[in-house]
Design a protein around this motif. Structure first.
Motif, PDB file in Angstrom:
ATOM      1  N   LEU A 282      17.818   7.105   4.625  1.00  0.00           N
ATOM      2  CA  LEU A 282      17.387   5.776   4.225  1.00  0.00           C
ATOM      3  C   LEU A 282      16.715   4.987   5.340  1.00  0.00           C
ATOM      4  N   GLU A 283      17.162   5.141   6.570  1.00  0.00           N
ATOM      5  CA  GLU A 283      16.521   4.417   7.680  1.00  0.00           C
ATOM      6  C   GLU A 283      15.064   4.860   7.844  1.00  0.00           C
TER       7      GLU A 283
ATOM      8  N   TYR B 253      16.560  -0.680   0.135  1.00  0.00           N
ATOM      9  CA  TYR B 253      17.525  -1.700   0.548  1.00  0.00           C
ATOM     10  C   TYR B 253      18.753  -1.682  -0.358  1.00  0.00           C
TER      11      TYR B 253
ATOM     12  N   MET C  98      20.981   1.015   0.588  1.00  0.00           N
ATOM     13  CA  MET C  98      21.621   0.704   1.870  1.00  0.00           C
ATOM     14  C   MET C  98      22.661  -0.411   1.721  1.00  0.00           C
TER      15      MET C  98
END
Length: 107
Positions: free
Chosen positions: A34-35, A70, A73
């Motif tokens: 995800l980053e 997002y 996350m």
């Protein structure tokens, strides 16, 4: 290695670059990185803003893709912010009775 070669390709400052960054965003999202996904999504958005401010579905989809990351996350505030930006663009493109707008609003 292939990723580095692709990014250093001389068309990265064009709409092809926007597409490439966004595709990497989607790819890394699917792999759960995800980053990296967010990083590429934000790069796609930044480059798109530099190239053109024309509102269209592709522009809105970048915002929606970033919003999705997002959300994954667990940053709900940022997810809502980016989904709203996407929905606003789709509203501008299609009007309030369009399926595209309704899909973004439903998130």
């Amino acid at each position: 290695k292939a990723e580095d070669l692709y990014i250093n390709f001389k068309l990265m400052d064009t709409m092809l670059g926007v597409d490439a960054y966004y595709n990497f965003c989607l790819l890394y999202k699917d792999y759960g990185e995800l980053e990296k996904s967010l990083d590429y999504g934000l790069k796609a958005l930044e480059l798109r803003k530099k190239i053109s401010d024309k509102v269209d579905e592709d522009y809105a989809n970048i915002y929606a893709g970033i919003a999705y990351v997002y959300g994954e996350m667990k940053d709900d505030q940022k997810a809502i912010e980016y989904y709203q930006l996407s929905a606003d663009m789709k509203l501008e493109c299609y009007g309030e009775f369009s399926l595209e707008y309704a899909q973004d609003v439903s998130y």
